[in-house]
Design an enzyme around this catalytic site. Sequence first.
Site, PDB file in Angstrom:
ATOM      1  N   CYS A 113       0.818  -1.224   0.000  1.00 35.62           N
ATOM      2  CA  CYS A 113       0.000   0.000   0.000  1.00 35.62           C
ATOM      3  C   CYS A 113       0.850   1.271   0.000  1.00 35.62           C
ATOM      4  O   CYS A 113       0.350   2.351  -0.305  1.00 35.62           O
ATOM      5  CB  CYS A 113      -0.924   0.020   1.204  1.00 35.62           C
ATOM      6  N   HIS A 252      -3.328   7.159   3.412  1.00 36.71           N
ATOM      7  CA  HIS A 252      -3.757   5.858   2.896  1.00 36.71           C
ATOM      8  C   HIS A 252      -5.156   5.551   3.428  1.00 36.71           C
ATOM      9  O   HIS A 252      -5.455   5.828   4.586  1.00 36.71           O
ATOM     10  CB  HIS A 252      -2.763   4.773   3.334  1.00 36.71           C
ATOM     11  N   ASN A 282      -9.986   0.005   0.456  1.00 36.11           N
ATOM     12  CA  ASN A 282      -8.526   0.102   0.373  1.00 36.11           C
ATOM     13  C   ASN A 282      -8.061  -0.428  -0.994  1.00 36.11           C
ATOM     14  O   ASN A 282      -8.202  -1.620  -1.265  1.00 36.11           O
ATOM     15  CB  ASN A 282      -7.934  -0.729   1.523  1.00 36.11           C
TER      16      ASN A 282
HETATM   17  N1  ACO Z   1     -18.128  -8.673   9.515  1.00 36.01           N
HETATM   18  C1  ACO Z   1     -18.605  -8.957  10.726  1.00 36.01           C
HETATM   19  N2  ACO Z   1     -17.818  -9.282  11.778  1.00 36.01           N
HETATM   20  C2  ACO Z   1     -16.501  -9.327  11.574  1.00 36.01           C
HETATM   21  C3  ACO Z   1     -15.927  -9.045  10.312  1.00 36.01           C
HETATM   22  C4  ACO Z   1     -16.786  -8.709   9.247  1.00 36.01           C
HETATM   23  N3  ACO Z   1     -16.358  -8.411   8.025  1.00 36.01           N
HETATM   24  N4  ACO Z   1     -14.572  -9.155  10.405  1.00 36.01           N
HETATM   25  C5  ACO Z   1     -14.325  -9.503  11.681  1.00 36.01           C
HETATM   26  N5  ACO Z   1     -15.471  -9.598  12.377  1.00 36.01           N
HETATM   27  C6  ACO Z   1     -15.661  -9.943  13.780  1.00 36.01           C
HETATM   28  C7  ACO Z   1     -14.500 -10.718  14.358  1.00 36.01           C
HETATM   29  O1  ACO Z   1     -14.639 -12.089  14.099  1.00 36.01           O
HETATM   30  C8  ACO Z   1     -14.635 -10.400  15.847  1.00 36.01           C
HETATM   31  O2  ACO Z   1     -15.647 -11.204  16.389  1.00 36.01           O
HETATM   32  P1  ACO Z   1     -15.472 -11.815  17.886  1.00 36.01           P
HETATM   33  O3  ACO Z   1     -15.382 -10.618  18.796  1.00 36.01           O
HETATM   34  O4  ACO Z   1     -16.705 -12.626  18.062  1.00 36.01           O
HETATM   35  O5  ACO Z   1     -14.207 -12.620  17.846  1.00 36.01           O
HETATM   36  C9  ACO Z   1     -15.163  -8.955  15.845  1.00 36.01           C
HETATM   37  O6  ACO Z   1     -15.709  -8.733  14.542  1.00 36.01           O
HETATM   38  C10 ACO Z   1     -14.086  -7.927  16.113  1.00 36.01           C
HETATM   39  O7  ACO Z   1     -12.983  -8.212  15.276  1.00 36.01           O
HETATM   40  P2  ACO Z   1     -11.665  -7.335  15.326  1.00 36.01           P
HETATM   41  O8  ACO Z   1     -10.652  -7.933  14.413  1.00 36.01           O
HETATM   42  O9  ACO Z   1     -11.306  -7.096  16.750  1.00 36.01           O
HETATM   43  O10 ACO Z   1     -12.214  -5.964  14.698  1.00 36.01           O
HETATM   44  P3  ACO Z   1     -11.475  -4.598  14.611  1.00 36.01           P
HETATM   45  O11 ACO Z   1     -12.260  -3.560  15.299  1.00 36.01           O
HETATM   46  O12 ACO Z   1     -10.013  -4.721  14.954  1.00 36.01           O
HETATM   47  O13 ACO Z   1     -11.569  -4.296  13.059  1.00 36.01           O
HETATM   48  C11 ACO Z   1     -10.212  -4.368  11.064  1.00 36.01           C
HETATM   49  C12 ACO Z   1     -10.959  -5.182  12.136  1.00 36.01           C
HETATM   50  C13 ACO Z   1     -11.225  -3.527  10.323  1.00 36.01           C
HETATM   51  C14 ACO Z   1      -9.546  -5.316  10.106  1.00 36.01           C
HETATM   52  C15 ACO Z   1      -9.173  -3.446  11.758  1.00 36.01           C
HETATM   53  O14 ACO Z   1      -8.405  -4.190  12.683  1.00 36.01           O
HETATM   54  C16 ACO Z   1      -8.254  -2.780  10.768  1.00 36.01           C
HETATM   55  O15 ACO Z   1      -8.670  -1.931   9.993  1.00 36.01           O
HETATM   56  N6  ACO Z   1      -6.952  -3.088  10.820  1.00 36.01           N
HETATM   57  C17 ACO Z   1      -5.987  -2.518   9.895  1.00 36.01           C
HETATM   58  C18 ACO Z   1      -6.139  -3.176   8.553  1.00 36.01           C
HETATM   59  C19 ACO Z   1      -5.282  -2.515   7.515  1.00 36.01           C
HETATM   60  O16 ACO Z   1      -4.849  -1.419   7.701  1.00 36.01           O
HETATM   61  N7  ACO Z   1      -5.090  -3.214   6.408  1.00 36.01           N
HETATM   62  C20 ACO Z   1      -4.348  -2.664   5.330  1.00 36.01           C
HETATM   63  C21 ACO Z   1      -3.019  -3.264   5.252  1.00 36.01           C
HETATM   64  S1  ACO Z   1      -2.056  -2.410   4.111  1.00 36.01           S
HETATM   65  C22 ACO Z   1      -1.638  -3.313   2.737  1.00 36.01           C
HETATM   66  O17 ACO Z   1      -0.515  -3.290   2.376  1.00 36.01           O
HETATM   67  C23 ACO Z   1      -2.590  -4.110   1.998  1.00 36.01           C
END
Ligand code: ACO
Length: 325
Positions: A113, A252, A282
């Site tokens: 990214c 980003h 993204n």
């Molecule tokens: N729909 C519904 N529920 C979901 C989903 C979904 N799509 N995805 C996860 N959940 C659930 C999980 O299973 C978890 O359930 P549980 O509590 O029963 O175990 C709950 O939601 C919370 O999950 P978390 O992972 O704690 O959610 P979080 O608030 O951390 O959000 C996210 C997840 C959006 C991925 C966040 O952590 C994030 O944005 N991280 C950074 C990601 C990023 O920047 N990626 C780009 C990388 S850059 C590149 O080079 C490609």
Amino acid sequence: MNNIAISSLGHYLPKKILTNAELEKIVDTSDEWITTRTGIKERRIALKDENTSDMAIGAAKEALKNAKLDGSKIELIVVATTTADSCFPSVGNIVQDAIGAHHAAAFDVSAACAGFLYALTTAKQYLLSGMYKNALVIAADKFTNLLDWNDRQTCVLFGDGAGAVILTPTKSKKGIISDYLLSLGKYHQIMYVATEKRKPLDKEKTEFHFPYAVMHGQELFKVAVNSMAEAVEIVVERAGMQMSDIDCVVPHQANDRIITAIAKKLKVPKEKFFINIHKYGNMSAASVAVALYEAVEEKKIQKGSNVVLVTFGAGLVAAANVVKF
Ligand code: ACO
């Protein structure tokens, strides 16, 4: 010494839109979860025969048209991508052929990214050295090729697209004023593309998804906020500016909550951050390039604006630039 300016911009977005409501039918998720946790409402999906190179060419052609420049005049092409059509030729090679830049050098840069700003800073150095008089820098990713559509933790976050800029030397004050590139290789296992097939996550399905991206979201979130906030502080200082001199930050677009946290950490009003994640999700390397294009289109960036571009990505890598328009 000359400055290196962004003299033209272009972009390309696939026509196909995938909404959160449509994703609800594919995986166990909801519009409410995706919207509140990420800010994403919909994303663009490239068709099967719509390759990364096609999107890169589309963005490049618009940048050339806006510059009123014939492709044959381009001397250097640098493409940021981690989803090239194949290992080789490079997307740069294919773009070169399509725009008729017959005498250009062309290559791809891989920094996930953060790729657009790695490519921008790389091309800037070639121009500063005097080796070339212009450069076409493109960021293009068909990230949906790397998604397991049964994995709700990743498939709701990404989309496809491309952005392009033309760089030219200028004697004016505008241009890419400062740069910052960082690699945090110790975090390389936080996000990666798996090298082995895994069993379908959905037990009722038998189809293997390969290749697919694996992501440890919460760990990424923390490093993203800290590394991007630090990157902004460093490039602003290197530009000899204060945070109050900055008119617009183009970050980003990985998660709206990450952008909120960076704004808070930097004590910069969130209104100064350009955000289009709700429309595209993204788009990996293309995110900042397309956001920059739209910020200029929407006149959030105007002549004289001081702009910070900042990004991070798998690797982990972070990058930032201050650009005066
Ligand atoms: N729909 C519904 N529920 C979901 C989903 C979904 N799509 N995805 C996860 N959940 C659930 C999980 O299973 C978890 O359930 P549980 O509590 O029963 O175990 C709950 O939601 C919370 O999950 P978390 O992972 O704690 O959610 P979080 O608030 O951390 O959000 C996210 C997840 C959006 C991925 C966040 O952590 C994030 O944005 N991280 C950074 C990601 C990023 O920047 N990626 C780009 C990388 S850059 C590149 O080079 C490609």
